[in-house]
Scaffold this active site. Structure first.
Site, PDB file in Angstrom:
ATOM      1  CD  GLU A  94       9.692 -12.190  -7.900  1.00 28.97           C
ATOM      2  OE1 GLU A  94       9.049 -11.609  -7.258  1.00 28.97           O
ATOM      3  OE2 GLU A  94      11.036 -12.486  -8.482  1.00 28.97           O
ATOM      4  CG  HIS A 128      18.517 -37.432  -3.314  1.00 32.12           C
ATOM      5  ND1 HIS A 128      19.151 -38.842  -2.765  1.00 32.12           N
ATOM      6  CD2 HIS A 128      19.574 -37.088  -3.424  1.00 32.12           C
ATOM      7  CE1 HIS A 128      20.284 -38.562  -2.920  1.00 32.12           C
ATOM      8  NE2 HIS A 128      20.501 -37.113  -2.934  1.00 32.12           N
ATOM      9  CG  ASN A 170       0.609   0.402   4.763  1.00 33.62           C
ATOM     10  OD1 ASN A 170       0.114  -1.035   4.112  1.00 33.62           O
ATOM     11  ND2 ASN A 170       2.196   0.743   4.310  1.00 33.62           N
ATOM     12  N   GLY A 171      -1.146  -0.565   6.720  1.00 32.04           N
ATOM     13  CA  GLY A 171      -0.827  -1.528   7.540  1.00 32.04           C
ATOM     14  C   GLY A 171      -2.694  -2.792   7.313  1.00 32.04           C
ATOM     15  CD1 TRP A 195      -0.215  -6.319  -3.003  1.00 29.54           C
ATOM     16  CD2 TRP A 195      -0.899  -7.038  -0.633  1.00 29.54           C
ATOM     17  NE1 TRP A 195      -0.038  -7.784  -2.616  1.00 29.54           N
ATOM     18  CE2 TRP A 195       0.091  -8.264  -1.073  1.00 29.54           C
ATOM     19  CE3 TRP A 195      -1.129  -6.893   0.403  1.00 29.54           C
ATOM     20  CZ2 TRP A 195      -0.243  -9.474  -1.385  1.00 29.54           C
ATOM     21  CZ3 TRP A 195      -0.759  -8.434   1.363  1.00 29.54           C
ATOM     22  CH2 TRP A 195      -0.180  -9.308   0.244  1.00 29.54           C
ATOM     23  CE  LYS A 202      13.416 -11.745  -9.022  1.00 27.90           C
ATOM     24  NZ  LYS A 202      14.171 -11.712  -8.469  1.00 27.90           N
ATOM     25  NE  ARG A 237       4.477   1.725   0.352  1.00 29.89           N
ATOM     26  CZ  ARG A 237       5.617   1.614   0.604  1.00 29.89           C
ATOM     27  NH1 ARG A 237       6.773   1.969   0.477  1.00 29.89           N
ATOM     28  NH2 ARG A 237       5.977   0.815   2.401  1.00 29.89           N
ATOM     29  CB  CYS A 261      -1.229  -0.020   1.112  1.00 30.57           C
ATOM     30  SG  CYS A 261      -1.900  -1.335   1.146  1.00 30.57           S
ATOM     31  CE  LYS A 321      11.397  -3.640  -5.137  1.00 30.81           C
ATOM     32  NZ  LYS A 321      11.661  -5.013  -5.650  1.00 30.81           N
ATOM     33  CD  GLU A 371      16.522 -13.592  -6.915  1.00 31.53           C
ATOM     34  OE1 GLU A 371      15.942 -14.749  -6.076  1.00 31.53           O
ATOM     35  OE2 GLU A 371      16.745 -12.279  -7.833  1.00 31.53           O
TER      36      GLU A 371
HETATM   37  C1  F6R Z   1      11.727 -11.129  -5.650  1.00 29.74           C
HETATM   38  C2  F6R Z   1      11.880 -10.030  -4.366  1.00 29.74           C
HETATM   39  C3  F6R Z   1      10.834 -10.440  -2.915  1.00 29.74           C
HETATM   40  C4  F6R Z   1      11.910  -9.224  -1.584  1.00 29.74           C
HETATM   41  C5  F6R Z   1      11.606 -10.245  -1.026  1.00 29.74           C
HETATM   42  C6  F6R Z   1      12.281  -9.192   0.245  1.00 29.74           C
HETATM   43  O1  F6R Z   1      11.987 -10.601  -6.143  1.00 29.74           O
HETATM   44  O2  F6R Z   1      11.148  -8.789  -4.791  1.00 29.74           O
HETATM   45  O3  F6R Z   1      11.063 -11.945  -2.813  1.00 29.74           O
HETATM   46  O4  F6R Z   1      12.786 -10.138  -2.281  1.00 29.74           O
HETATM   47  O5  F6R Z   1      10.105  -9.805  -0.475  1.00 29.74           O
HETATM   48  O6  F6R Z   1      12.767  -7.839   0.010  1.00 29.74           O
HETATM   49  P1  F6R Z   1      13.484  -7.138   0.605  1.00 29.74           P
HETATM   50  O7  F6R Z   1      14.951  -6.847   0.209  1.00 29.74           O
HETATM   51  O8  F6R Z   1      13.324  -5.057   0.346  1.00 29.74           O
HETATM   52  O9  F6R Z   1      13.414  -6.882   2.296  1.00 29.74           O
END
Ligand code: F6R
Length: 620
Positions: free
Chosen positions: A500, A516, A100-101, A74, A497, A27, A2, A615, A493
């Site tokens: 997501e 395994h 937000n929360g 969000w 990627k 966000r 948010c 994010k 990773e």
């Molecule tokens: C994946 C991604 C998330 C963040 C995770 C931690 O691409 O962006 O998995 O890595 O939410 O976020 P931070 O690094 O901001 O604590």
């Protein structure tokens, strides 16, 4: 999660709020809304969907005023409908808020308010706060408080918040107090932008860029009262505080797309520069070590450390895994990597000589913050490796290292990962040089690190090849990502990627562990992405690759330039330049970022705003 924006001053607020929401959209992007005050009236426009939908609504039904609040959502409580979008109204419209929360006790509070006659129009937890404030305000006025004085409103807000359990970042307008904007924070970030006769409020500084570079970060239990005439910062318990004004260094160019189609692509291509920035001034040739300005720990204290815990979430957790390998190899310090969401509720035995590092791009991730606070509460030195300057984790840590990667706006983290790995490499060098690592060994690491930005630039040249390979595989629904040692976290990773941003099922595994269980998944419809650069373990990974081939599984390999052996065995190859094994993640991850990007594009996915994600995960 948010995004909140608010303004009080002399400008027309509508476009300012909409632009602020566009900048905060990373966000959360389930819905968006604004409230604009003009005299003793507050007009609300809100809509499910992206900010540009809200923009169309506002264009069709314009509003104007010089004070307002906005929100990009969000969803936590209540579906993503127009009605559940913020802002929310309390009482009969005398209070309007964005939040937000999460209000954890909202069902109890809702029932109490309903008994008092308050009518709920939405399924959100936020509406409870709006009605609570309206209720407390009416109590204040009944007691004879002066509706002309901001104190009346502050008292009502504090009394309402005292009843809420959970987290909030709030921006609040009052119908009968034009030009008064109140912000409050507990657990969800809030920053005040300080201008001349105008003030801004936002979840992070991005909406302020271009208007002011002076900011005040709110801490938990703080509340800010903003009018065009000034700001007053208060603590819930201790009253008025002197605001500490800081300067932000972002420029409009940092948050613009430039020539790129998406932020993710821009950020992938920024990596040669962001890695330079992560290393700038931190490599010490004379001592063959690294140096950091903000660790806030004496060398004697650092030398006594005999265990390190790295805690993080998501991509940052993958960077931490690379860090574990680096710290154990170069500093010989036993290192563990903990999911922050687990560490916050676990009680692992930590001693006086354990050092905790929280690793986070945003510095606001709720689980990472909670894990860090729990360790701090127990008295452990707790440091942060963080990108966002002034974020909660950066401010609350005992010390730390900034990534200096600039704003990361694409929801999928890319440049933060490589910067985190670079910082962890320098940390391993620094702690190693305090222990067993020799001067020549330290010197070699520095030389190799210095070459990395150029090697990453070379790895980015795979862009066109990746595009072709992506078109061949974009319709597949399951992928395996396999790598060993330093490239095992890269496999995780790469898989993250892909899943997501393209919604394809992908699993990352240590290549040999595949036998395994996951090998049962291998068939002609399940491509395996092998990360197999040259190095000590190369023949072993090649054997794993053979095992997949033998079962008819298509293989995409990430290999060192000129590796004909891999080229003969794999269906497709993405070449990266050769670097020492401990630096391989920095180059091998590049084609995997690009592959996920290209496949997501081909599948018509929204690369920068993947579904269900946001994010900066500021809820638990
Ligand atoms: C994946 C991604 C998330 C963040 C995770 C931690 O691409 O962006 O998995 O890595 O939410 O976020 P931070 O690094 O901001 O604590």
């Amino acid at each position: 999660m948010c995004g909140i924006v608010g303004y009080v001053g002399h400008r027309d607020v509508t476009e300012l709020l909409l632009e602020g929401l566009r900048r905060l959209e990373y966000r959360g992007y389930d819905s968006a809304g604004i409230a604009v005050q003009h005299g003793a009236e507050i007009s609300i426009r809100k809509k499910a969907g992206r900010v540009h939908e809200l923009g169309k609504l506002v264009e069709a039904n314009p509003v104007a005023g010089t004070a307002g609040i906005g929100h990009t959502r969000w969803a936590t409580h209540g579906e993503t409908t127009d009605i559940n979008s913020h802002p929310h109204v309390g009482g009969n419209g005398e209070v309007v808020i964005v939040h937000n929360g999460v209000v954890e006790n909202y069902t109890t509070l809702r029932a109490q308010l309903q008994q008092r006659g308050y009518v709920f129009r939405t399924a959100t937890d936020t509406e409870v706060i709006a009605h609570l404030i309206a209720h407390q305000l009416s109590e204040q006025l009944k007691l004879g408080s002066d509706p002309e004085r901001p104190d009346t409103y502050v008292t009502a807000v504090l009394a309402a918040l005292a009843q809420c359990k959970g987290t909030y970042g709030l921006a609040i307008l009052f119908r009968d107090a034009p030009n008064l904007l109140i912000g409050a924070r507990l657990g969800s970030p809030l920053v005040v932008g300080v201008g001349q006769g105008e003030f801004f409020l936002a979840s992070d500084p991005s909406p302020l860029v271009g208007y002011t570079d002076e900011v005040v970060y709110l801490s938990d239990h703080e509340l800010v009262v903003l009018t065009p005439a000034g700001m007053e910062l208060r603590h819930r318990d201790s009253g008025s505080l002197t605001p500490s004004i800081q300067t932000i260094e972002q420029t409009p160019a940092d948050i613009e797309l430039g020539d790129f189609e998406h932020y993710m692509l821009k950020e992938i291509f920024e990596q040669p520069t962001t890695l330079e920035n992560a290393m700038r001034g931190r490599l010490d040739d004379d001592e063959a070590t690294a140096k950091f300005g903000g660790l806030n720990m004496e060398p004697q204290q650092l030398r006594r450390i005999d265990r390190i815990v790295l805690t993080a979430c998501g991509t940052s957790w993958h960077a931490a895994l690379v860090g574990e390998y680096l710290l154990e190899e170069f500093a010989r310090i036993p290192t563990e990597v903990e999911y922050a969401s687990e560490l916050r509720y676990r009680n692992p035995p930590l001693t006086d000589t354990t050092m905790i590092f929280a690793i986070t791009q945003s510095g606001e991730t709720a689980d990472t913050l909670a894990a860090m606070r729990e360790c701090k509460r127990k008295g452990h030195p707790t440091l942060a490796i963080c990108n966002v300057v002034g974020s909660t984790i950066a401010r609350e840590a005992d010390g730390g290292i900034y990534l200096h990667a600039g704003p990361e706006i694409g929801v999928a983290s890319t440049k933060a990962f490589t910067s985190q790995v670079t910082v962890l490499t320098m940390l391993a060098l620094y702690l190693g040089r305090m222990r067993h690592l020799s001067y020549p060994a330290g010197h070699r690491i520095i030389q190799q690190l210095r070459e990395i930005p150029q090697k990453v630039a070379q790895a980015l040249e795979s862009f066109e090849t990746v595009r072709k390979i992506a078109s061949k595989y974009a319709s597949y629904d399951n992928f395996l990502y396999l790598g060993r040692l330093y490239n095992f976290p890269v496999a995780l990773e790469g898989a993250l990627k892909l899943k997501e941003i393209s919604y394809i099922h992908a699993e990352g595994y240590p290549a040999a562990e595949m036998k395994h269980g996951p090998i049962a998944l291998v068939d002609p419809n399940t491509p395996s992405v092998f990360i197999v650069p040259r190095g000590g373990i190369y023949p072993k990974v090649m054997s794993n690759l053979e095992e997949v081939r033998a079962r008819g599984g298509p293989v995409i390999a990430v290999a060192c330039e000129g590796d004909d052996e891999v080229a003969d065995m794999a269906d497709d190859v993405l070449f990266v330049p050769e670097v020492d094994e401990f630096l391989q993640p920095l180059v091998t991850v590049i084609p995997l970022q690009l592959l996920a990007y290209q496949i997501a594009l081909l599948r018509g996915c929204n690369v920068d705003r993947p579904r269900n994600l946001a994010k900066s995960v500021t809820v638990e």
